[in-house]
Motif scaffolding. Structure first.
Motif, mmCIF file in Angstrom:
data_model
loop_
_atom_site.group_PDB
_atom_site.id
_atom_site.type_symbol
_atom_site.label_atom_id
_atom_site.label_comp_id
_atom_site.label_asym_id
_atom_site.label_seq_id
_atom_site.Cartn_x
_atom_site.Cartn_y
_atom_site.Cartn_z
ATOM 1 N N ALA A 8 6.096 0.054 -21.888
ATOM 2 C CA ALA A 8 6.114 -0.503 -23.247
ATOM 3 C C ALA A 8 4.706 -0.619 -23.834
ATOM 4 C CB ALA A 8 6.833 -1.850 -23.254
ATOM 5 N N GLY A 9 3.894 0.415 -23.624
ATOM 6 C CA GLY A 9 2.560 0.433 -24.189
ATOM 7 C C GLY A 9 1.529 -0.405 -23.456
ATOM 8 N N ARG A 10 1.904 -0.984 -22.308
ATOM 9 C CA ARG A 10 0.965 -1.794 -21.526
ATOM 10 C C ARG A 10 0.675 -1.140 -20.192
ATOM 11 N NH1 ARG A 10 2.449 -7.802 -20.571
ATOM 12 N NH2 ARG A 10 0.477 -7.673 -19.463
ATOM 13 N N TYR A 11 -0.580 -1.242 -19.790
ATOM 14 C CA TYR A 11 -1.008 -0.775 -18.476
ATOM 15 C C TYR A 11 -1.245 -1.999 -17.609
ATOM 16 C CZ TYR A 11 -4.250 0.769 -14.864
ATOM 17 O OH TYR A 11 -4.866 0.999 -13.664
ATOM 18 N N ARG A 12 -0.755 -1.932 -16.383
ATOM 19 C CA ARG A 12 -0.994 -2.996 -15.410
ATOM 20 C C ARG A 12 -1.450 -2.364 -14.099
ATOM 21 N NH1 ARG A 12 3.883 -4.151 -18.073
ATOM 22 N NH2 ARG A 12 4.106 -6.236 -18.911
ATOM 23 N N ARG A 13 -2.357 -3.013 -13.420
ATOM 24 C CA ARG A 13 -2.785 -2.587 -12.089
ATOM 25 C C ARG A 13 -2.628 -3.772 -11.152
ATOM 26 N NH1 ARG A 13 -8.041 0.852 -10.470
ATOM 27 N NH2 ARG A 13 -6.512 2.513 -10.736
ATOM 28 N N PHE A 14 -1.815 -3.554 -10.095
ATOM 29 C CA PHE A 14 -1.572 -4.580 -9.104
ATOM 30 C C PHE A 14 -2.336 -4.220 -7.835
ATOM 31 C CE2 PHE A 14 2.208 -4.331 -11.786
ATOM 32 C CZ PHE A 14 2.286 -5.636 -12.232
ATOM 33 N N PRO A 15 -3.129 -5.146 -7.293
ATOM 34 C CA PRO A 15 -3.828 -4.850 -6.030
ATOM 35 C C PRO A 15 -2.825 -4.758 -4.894
ATOM 36 C CG PRO A 15 -4.127 -7.150 -6.617
ATOM 37 C CD PRO A 15 -3.389 -6.506 -7.767
ATOM 38 N N ALA A 16 -3.124 -3.892 -3.938
ATOM 39 C CA ALA A 16 -2.264 -3.771 -2.744
ATOM 40 C C ALA A 16 -2.678 -4.840 -1.746
ATOM 41 C CB ALA A 16 -2.389 -2.387 -2.125
ATOM 42 N N ARG A 17 -1.679 -5.466 -1.148
ATOM 43 C CA ARG A 17 -1.963 -6.480 -0.144
ATOM 44 C C ARG A 17 -2.511 -5.788 1.103
ATOM 45 N NH1 ARG A 17 3.981 -8.477 1.912
ATOM 46 N NH2 ARG A 17 4.332 -6.740 3.320
ATOM 47 N N ALA A 43 -0.903 3.774 -4.822
ATOM 48 C CA ALA A 43 -2.069 4.243 -4.064
ATOM 49 C C ALA A 43 -2.295 3.269 -2.910
ATOM 50 C CB ALA A 43 -3.295 4.313 -4.961
ATOM 51 N N ALA A 44 -3.245 3.584 -2.058
ATOM 52 C CA ALA A 44 -3.503 2.745 -0.883
ATOM 53 C C ALA A 44 -4.012 1.354 -1.256
ATOM 54 C CB ALA A 44 -4.501 3.429 0.038
ATOM 55 N N THR A 45 -4.740 1.245 -2.361
ATOM 56 C CA THR A 45 -5.351 -0.038 -2.705
ATOM 57 C C THR A 45 -4.809 -0.681 -3.978
ATOM 58 O OG1 THR A 45 -7.149 1.133 -3.807
ATOM 59 C CG2 THR A 45 -7.504 0.503 -1.509
ATOM 60 N N PRO A 48 0.822 -1.222 0.000
ATOM 61 C CA PRO A 48 0.000 0.000 0.000
ATOM 62 C C PRO A 48 0.855 1.270 0.000
ATOM 63 C CG PRO A 48 -0.817 -1.563 1.624
ATOM 64 C CD PRO A 48 0.496 -2.091 1.125
ATOM 65 N N ASP A 49 0.491 2.207 -0.848
ATOM 66 C CA ASP A 49 1.120 3.524 -0.928
ATOM 67 C C ASP A 49 2.620 3.484 -1.199
ATOM 68 O OD1 ASP A 49 -1.195 5.170 -0.494
ATOM 69 O OD2 ASP A 49 -1.162 4.482 1.586
ATOM 70 N N ALA A 50 3.098 2.441 -1.853
ATOM 71 C CA ALA A 50 4.529 2.321 -2.141
ATOM 72 C C ALA A 50 4.718 1.746 -3.546
ATOM 73 C CB ALA A 50 5.202 1.404 -1.114
ATOM 74 N N PRO A 51 5.823 2.073 -4.194
ATOM 75 C CA PRO A 51 6.093 1.504 -5.519
ATOM 76 C C PRO A 51 6.794 0.146 -5.417
ATOM 77 C CG PRO A 51 7.756 3.127 -5.020
ATOM 78 C CD PRO A 51 6.792 3.118 -3.855
ATOM 79 N N LEU A 52 6.414 -0.644 -4.417
ATOM 80 C CA LEU A 52 6.993 -1.971 -4.204
ATOM 81 C C LEU A 52 6.015 -3.043 -4.652
ATOM 82 C CD1 LEU A 52 8.617 -1.490 -0.698
ATOM 83 C CD2 LEU A 52 9.821 -1.905 -2.847
ATOM 84 N N LEU A 53 6.536 -4.020 -5.383
ATOM 85 C CA LEU A 53 5.733 -5.086 -5.956
ATOM 86 C C LEU A 53 6.321 -6.427 -5.546
ATOM 87 C CD1 LEU A 53 3.508 -5.864 -8.057
ATOM 88 C CD2 LEU A 53 5.305 -5.719 -9.793
ATOM 89 N N THR A 54 5.478 -7.326 -5.071
ATOM 90 C CA THR A 54 5.941 -8.685 -4.792
ATOM 91 C C THR A 54 5.796 -9.494 -6.074
ATOM 92 O OG1 THR A 54 3.780 -9.460 -4.043
ATOM 93 C CG2 THR A 54 5.233 -8.537 -2.369
ATOM 94 N N LEU A 55 6.685 -10.470 -6.252
ATOM 95 C CA LEU A 55 6.621 -11.294 -7.455
ATOM 96 C C LEU A 55 7.217 -12.663 -7.201
ATOM 97 C CD1 LEU A 55 9.612 -11.131 -9.531
ATOM 98 C CD2 LEU A 55 9.133 -8.903 -8.549
ATOM 99 N N ARG A 56 6.935 -13.576 -8.121
ATOM 100 C CA ARG A 56 7.541 -14.916 -8.123
ATOM 101 C C ARG A 56 8.340 -15.010 -9.410
ATOM 102 N NH1 ARG A 56 6.085 -19.680 -5.413
ATOM 103 N NH2 ARG A 56 5.647 -18.884 -3.372
ATOM 104 N N CYS A 57 9.601 -15.359 -9.275
ATOM 105 C CA CYS A 57 10.481 -15.480 -10.434
ATOM 106 C C CYS A 57 9.874 -16.463 -11.435
ATOM 107 C CB CYS A 57 11.869 -15.938 -10.001
ATOM 108 S SG CYS A 57 12.986 -16.283 -11.383
#
Length: 102
Positions: free
Chosen positions: A91-100, A82-84, A29-38
């Motif tokens: 590269a021309g793609r939009y992605r939205r990741f939900p906040a945990r 953002a908070a949520t 939430p409210d951070a440019p941090l993303l969790t991922l799996r390699c």
């Protein structure tokens, strides 16, 4: 010219910005941090997304301890935390990741 890459903190495989973003699961939430799996080893990692760059590192217990181990340039990367959710354009793609949940 090959795309810039950042090494997975678990298996050291080179990952492009698009591979990192496609592997993203949840944002903080409210951070440019993303969790991922390699996509190669399925190890957990975090990515800090910034304007035109991605920092990749091992997944710590809390966000304050995130220490990037690799950086890749990602021309055109733009993020809006953002908070949520975390909005991301690259590269021309939009992605939205939900906040945990906090």
């Amino acid at each position: 010219m090959p795309a810039p890459t950042a090494a997975c903190p678990s298996c050291r495989a080179p990952l492009t910005a698009d591979e990192i973003l496609d592997a993203g699961t949840l944002a903080l939430p409210d951070a440019p941090l993303l969790t991922l799996r390699c996509p190669r080893c399925e190890g957990d990692a975090w990515a800090r997304l910034g304007e035109d760059a991605i920092e990749l590192g091992a997944a710590p217990d809390d966000a304050a301890r995130f220490a990037p181990t690799a950086t890749a340039t990602a021309p055109g990367l733009s993020v809006r935390p953002a908070a949520t959710w975390l909005d991301c354009w690259h590269a021309g793609r939009y992605r939205r990741f939900p906040a945990r949940p906090a």
